[in-house]
Scaffold this active site. Structure first.
Site, PDB file in Angstrom:
ATOM      1  N   ASP A  52       0.844  -1.199   0.000  1.00  0.00           N
ATOM      2  CA  ASP A  52       0.000   0.000   0.000  1.00  0.00           C
ATOM      3  C   ASP A  52       0.883   1.255   0.000  1.00  0.00           C
ATOM      4  O   ASP A  52       0.391   2.370  -0.099  1.00  0.00           O
ATOM      5  CB  ASP A  52      -1.009  -0.008   1.152  1.00  0.00           C
ATOM      6  CG  ASP A  52      -0.349  -0.008   2.521  1.00  0.00           C
ATOM      7  OD1 ASP A  52       0.888  -0.115   2.607  1.00  0.00           O
ATOM      8  OD2 ASP A  52      -1.090   0.098   3.534  1.00  0.00           O
ATOM      9  N   ASP A  91      -1.057  -6.257  -0.332  1.00  0.00           N
ATOM     10  CA  ASP A  91      -1.233  -5.596   0.968  1.00  0.00           C
ATOM     11  C   ASP A  91      -2.707  -5.307   1.212  1.00  0.00           C
ATOM     12  O   ASP A  91      -3.412  -4.828   0.316  1.00  0.00           O
ATOM     13  CB  ASP A  91      -0.491  -4.248   0.924  1.00  0.00           C
ATOM     14  CG  ASP A  91       0.377  -4.032   2.138  1.00  0.00           C
ATOM     15  OD1 ASP A  91       0.289  -4.825   3.087  1.00  0.00           O
ATOM     16  OD2 ASP A  91       1.161  -3.066   2.111  1.00  0.00           O
ATOM     17  N   LYS A 121      -0.948  -9.446   2.973  1.00  0.00           N
ATOM     18  CA  LYS A 121      -0.183  -8.980   4.135  1.00  0.00           C
ATOM     19  C   LYS A 121      -1.076  -8.033   4.935  1.00  0.00           C
ATOM     20  O   LYS A 121      -1.826  -7.241   4.347  1.00  0.00           O
ATOM     21  CB  LYS A 121       1.091  -8.242   3.697  1.00  0.00           C
ATOM     22  CG  LYS A 121       1.876  -7.648   4.867  1.00  0.00           C
ATOM     23  CD  LYS A 121       3.217  -7.107   4.444  1.00  0.00           C
ATOM     24  CE  LYS A 121       3.186  -5.712   3.883  1.00  0.00           C
ATOM     25  NZ  LYS A 121       2.629  -4.669   4.772  1.00  0.00           N
ATOM     26  N   GLU A 190       9.528  -4.196  10.418  1.00  0.00           N
ATOM     27  CA  GLU A 190       9.910  -2.891   9.858  1.00  0.00           C
ATOM     28  C   GLU A 190      10.466  -1.967  10.936  1.00  0.00           C
ATOM     29  O   GLU A 190       9.837  -1.774  11.987  1.00  0.00           O
ATOM     30  CB  GLU A 190       8.704  -2.236   9.172  1.00  0.00           C
ATOM     31  CG  GLU A 190       9.057  -0.857   8.578  1.00  0.00           C
ATOM     32  CD  GLU A 190       8.061  -0.301   7.584  1.00  0.00           C
ATOM     33  OE1 GLU A 190       7.094  -1.003   7.224  1.00  0.00           O
ATOM     34  OE2 GLU A 190       8.262   0.856   7.168  1.00  0.00           O
TER      35      GLU A 190
END
Ligand code: KIV
Length: 300
Positions: A52, A91, A121, A190
């Site tokens: 995204d 995503d 995801k 992340e």
């Protein structure tokens, strides 16, 4: 002996597990359209994420929150037309899975049925366990995403490193274990300190894919436009630019403008010819009318 290489096999959740078991790093890159997907396919990376992040690097938003399911399906379809062998992960955009578990399963299904993805995801840890499990139970592989979760940018107070304090790092480990338990086939970490990401990677059975997680993760993912120097609004510390496409593109566009304005482009090799006899016949056909100021019956 044949000189042809065997066609590359499709990457699946099983190939990812095997890579982790054998200590072979997993390569993942985002792609958002047919040409970027073709490039990732040709480079033989393992996985493509239709992230995204397209909201920022392709659509020009300040964050990912405005991206819709229809945007995602549109871009997933284009990527699937360009890449056959990498495992394709779509995503789930903001508010497509947070409100209601049934809606989350339906939206995850759309990314596979309409977008031709292999997996989805979603962002979040323990709070997303029931949702992730329901999607997995529907037969849809799920990649988890913890640490800096951009859809929570307003709650996190910005795009900041996560898990720097001991308690926050312990919470990340709990999140990772919970998402693995829910059936996730891989977990994106992340913007997490490298030693925390390595510890989580060594603890989990499923592969971790780092983006700003250091090189102790089982794989790495970066954003296509970031590594190519194609997005210059900001560059996170974890990005390495392997090219400066903005400069290459800028130079090409300036050269085009200069050549059009100086009539250097198009040159003869970019133009089409006509045989002399056809040209003469053409002039004989049209010139009497032009000279009589009577263009095929349209008087000026
Ligand atoms: O949307 C995206 O590109 C992502 C990566 C940053 C992991 O979620």
């Amino acid at each position: 002996m044949s000189t042809h290489a065997a066609p590359r096999k499709k990457v699946t959740v099983l190939s990812l597990r095997k890579k982790k078991r054998n200590g072979v790093p997993i390569t993942m890159m985002t792609a958002y359209d047919y040409p970027s997907a073709r490039s990732v396919e040709d480079a033989q990376l393992d996985m493509i994420l239709v992230g995204d992040s397209l909201g920022m690097v392709v659509l020009g938003y300040d964050n990912t929150l405005s991206v819709t399911m229809d945007d995602m399906v549109h871009h997933c379809k284009a990527v699937a037309r360009g890449a056959q062998t990498p495992m394709l992960v779509g995503d789930m955009p903001f508010m497509s899975y947070q409100v209601d578990i049934k809606e989350a399963v339906r939206n995850a299904g759309r990314l596979l049925a309409e977008g031709n993805m292999d997996a989805v995801k979603l962002e979040g840890g323990i709070e997303m366990v029931d949702t992730a499990r329901a999607i997995v139970n529907a037969g849809i592989p799920v990649v988890g995403h913890i640490g800096l979760t951009p859809q929570s940018v307003n709650q996190l107070g910005g795009f900041k490193v996560q898990g720097r304090k001991a308690t926050a790092a312990a919470k990340l480990l709990e999140d990772a274990l919970a998402m693995q338990d829910a059936g996730c086939c891989a977990i994106v970490l992340e913007a997490v300190p490298d030693r925390v990401a390595k510890y989580i990677s060594e603890t989990l059975q499923v592969p971790t894919i780092g983006i700003g997680g250091g090189n102790g993760c089982d794989g790495q993912v970066l954003v296509y436009h970031d590594i190519l120097g194609f997005f210059d609004k900001f560059t996170p510390r974890f990005v390495k630019q392997y090219s400066q496409l903005n400069t290459v593109i800028g130079d090409a566009l300036t050269a085009y403008k200069t050549e059009v304005e100086s009539r250097t482009f198009p040159a003869a090799e970019h133009s089409f010819t006509m045989k002399d006899e056809e040209w003469t016949a053409f002039l004989e056909l049209v010139e009497p009318k032009v000279n009589a100021n009577d263009w095929f019956g349209i008087a000026s």
